[in-house]
Design an enzyme around this catalytic site. Structure first.
Site, PDB file in Angstrom:
ATOM      1  N   ASP A 144      48.881  37.097  43.722  1.00  0.00           N
ATOM      2  CA  ASP A 144      48.203  37.716  42.519  1.00  0.00           C
ATOM      3  C   ASP A 144      48.816  38.908  42.304  1.00  0.00           C
ATOM      4  O   ASP A 144      49.009  39.722  43.334  1.00  0.00           O
ATOM      5  CB  ASP A 144      46.745  38.128  42.751  1.00  0.00           C
ATOM      6  CG  ASP A 144      45.739  36.822  42.962  1.00  0.00           C
ATOM      7  OD1 ASP A 144      46.132  35.783  42.598  1.00  0.00           O
ATOM      8  OD2 ASP A 144      44.787  36.935  43.666  1.00  0.00           O
ATOM      9  N   GLU A 202      43.230  32.844  35.125  1.00  0.00           N
ATOM     10  CA  GLU A 202      43.661  34.339  35.618  1.00  0.00           C
ATOM     11  C   GLU A 202      45.219  34.636  35.314  1.00  0.00           C
ATOM     12  O   GLU A 202      46.000  33.953  36.057  1.00  0.00           O
ATOM     13  CB  GLU A 202      43.257  34.443  37.202  1.00  0.00           C
ATOM     14  CG  GLU A 202      41.924  34.060  37.918  1.00  0.00           C
ATOM     15  CD  GLU A 202      41.566  33.993  39.107  1.00  0.00           C
ATOM     16  OE1 GLU A 202      40.541  34.045  39.667  1.00  0.00           O
ATOM     17  OE2 GLU A 202      42.736  34.114  39.905  1.00  0.00           O
ATOM     18  N   HIS A 257      45.480  30.389  48.005  1.00  0.00           N
ATOM     19  CA  HIS A 257      46.024  31.537  48.705  1.00  0.00           C
ATOM     20  C   HIS A 257      46.019  31.187  50.236  1.00  0.00           C
ATOM     21  O   HIS A 257      46.988  31.650  50.839  1.00  0.00           O
ATOM     22  CB  HIS A 257      45.075  32.731  48.565  1.00  0.00           C
ATOM     23  CG  HIS A 257      45.408  33.459  47.477  1.00  0.00           C
ATOM     24  ND1 HIS A 257      46.302  34.502  46.878  1.00  0.00           N
ATOM     25  CD2 HIS A 257      44.784  33.269  46.008  1.00  0.00           C
ATOM     26  CE1 HIS A 257      46.220  34.772  45.823  1.00  0.00           C
ATOM     27  NE2 HIS A 257      45.299  34.069  45.154  1.00  0.00           N
ATOM     28  N   HIS A 270      47.572  35.122  38.578  1.00  0.00           N
ATOM     29  CA  HIS A 270      47.449  34.082  39.792  1.00  0.00           C
ATOM     30  C   HIS A 270      48.526  33.149  39.644  1.00  0.00           C
ATOM     31  O   HIS A 270      48.634  32.386  38.684  1.00  0.00           O
ATOM     32  CB  HIS A 270      46.048  33.667  39.833  1.00  0.00           C
ATOM     33  CG  HIS A 270      45.799  32.509  40.782  1.00  0.00           C
ATOM     34  ND1 HIS A 270      44.788  32.662  41.900  1.00  0.00           N
ATOM     35  CD2 HIS A 270      46.458  31.265  40.956  1.00  0.00           C
ATOM     36  CE1 HIS A 270      45.115  31.668  42.718  1.00  0.00           C
ATOM     37  NE2 HIS A 270      45.877  30.769  41.998  1.00  0.00           N
TER      38      HIS A 270
END
Length: 229
Positions: A136, A206, A129, A209
Site C-alpha cells: 500500500d 483501493e 498482503h 493497493h
C-alpha cells in the site's frame, strides 16, 4: 564454589523466511510510514504482529518497487509505503475487530457500520498482503514531510493529493472514482502507470493497493512478525 550470575543475552528476531527482505536493505530511499505499527489507523491501535514500523516484502516485490522509486526520484518525488507484508495474525486481528461492531468512524469509514466493513469489501478475512508481494503506497514530494488530515483516511504524511488518505473505506477510494478532483485523478493515474510498468496490478477498490503480478508465493500466506532486525 561461587556461582556466576546468569546473564541473559538480548533477544534477536528470527531470520526472515527465505525470499523475504526488509525494503530498506534494497532501497533505503523509499519513505516508510507503516501505519499498523502505530496508532494512526482505523483500529486506533497497533495491529497484532507489528513489532516494528518496517516494510518487509518478497525480494522480487522489493526490487520491482525500487525501479518505481528510481522513476519517481527523477521527477523530484518519492514513494511512501504504508503497509507491506502483513502477518496472518494481523489479518485475523482486523477481522475480529470488525465483528465487535460499532457506528461509522468519520475519519476512516464515514458511511459504513464497523460490522459491515468485511461484507462491503473494505477489509478482507484473508489478505494478499500476507503473501508478501502486496504493498500500500502513495507518492510524495521528496522534501515535504508535513502531516495533514484529509477528509477521510490516514494523515497523508506529505503525499500528493490523491483525493483521500490511505485506508479511507469509502467509494471515493476506488481507483477510477469520479468523485475526486482533477489533480487527484491525475496523481492516481501517475501512480497506476508507474506501478504497472514495474509489474504490479492494482486492486480497483483501493487506489493505494498493488500486488506484484508474478508474485513468488501466490498461494501461501505467512505469519512471522514484522520486526526491525
Amino acid at each position: 564454589m561461587a556461582l556466576l550470575p546468569t546473564i541473559s543475552s538480548p533477544a534477536h528476531a528470527a531470520p526472515l523466511p527465505a525470499g523475504f527482505v526488509r525494503l530498506a536493505d534494497v532501497d533505503p530511499s523509499i519513505r516508510q510510514d507503516i501505519r499498523y505499527a502505530g496508532l494512526e489507523n482505523f483500529l486506533h491501535r497497533k495491529a497484532d504482529g507489528y513489532d516494528a514500523p518496517v516494510c518487509i516484502l518478497t525480494r522480487q516485490a522489493a526490487k520491482a518497487l525500487s525501479t518505481v522509486q528510481k522513476a519517481m526520484t527523477a521527477k523530484g518525488l518519492t514513494l511512501v509505503v504504508f503497509d507491506c507484508y502483513r502477518p496472518a495474525q494481523a489479518v485475523a486481528d482486523m477481522g475480529k475487530w470488525t465483528r465487535q461492531g460499532g457506528p461509522p468512524d468519520p475519519q476512516w469509514y464515514p458511511t459504513v457500520q464497523r460490522g459491515d466493513l468485511i461484507a462491503e469489501g473494505y477489509i478482507g478475512e484473508l489478505s494478499s498482503h500476507s503473501r508478501g508481494s502486496t504493498v500500500d503506497l502513495a507518492i510524495a514530494e521528496t522534501d515535504k514531510k508535513s502531516s495533514a488530515h484529509p477528509a477521510c483516511g490516514a494523515p497523508d504524511g506529505g503525499t500528493l493529493d490523491f483525493g483521500t488518505g490511505f485506508d479511507c473505506f469509502d467509494p471515493k477510494s476506488e481507483t477510477a472514482s469520479a468523485l475526486i478532483g482533477a489533480e487527484a485523478a491525475a496523481n492516481r493515474k501517475m501512480l497506476l502507470a508507474a506501478m504497472r510498468a514495474a509489474g504490479f496490478r492494482n486492486y480497483a477498490r483501493e487506489w493505494w493497493h498493488f500486488t506484484l503480478t508474478k508474485e513468488p508465493f501466490p498461494k501461501q500466506r505467512f505469519d512471522f512478525p514484522v520486526t526491525a532486525n
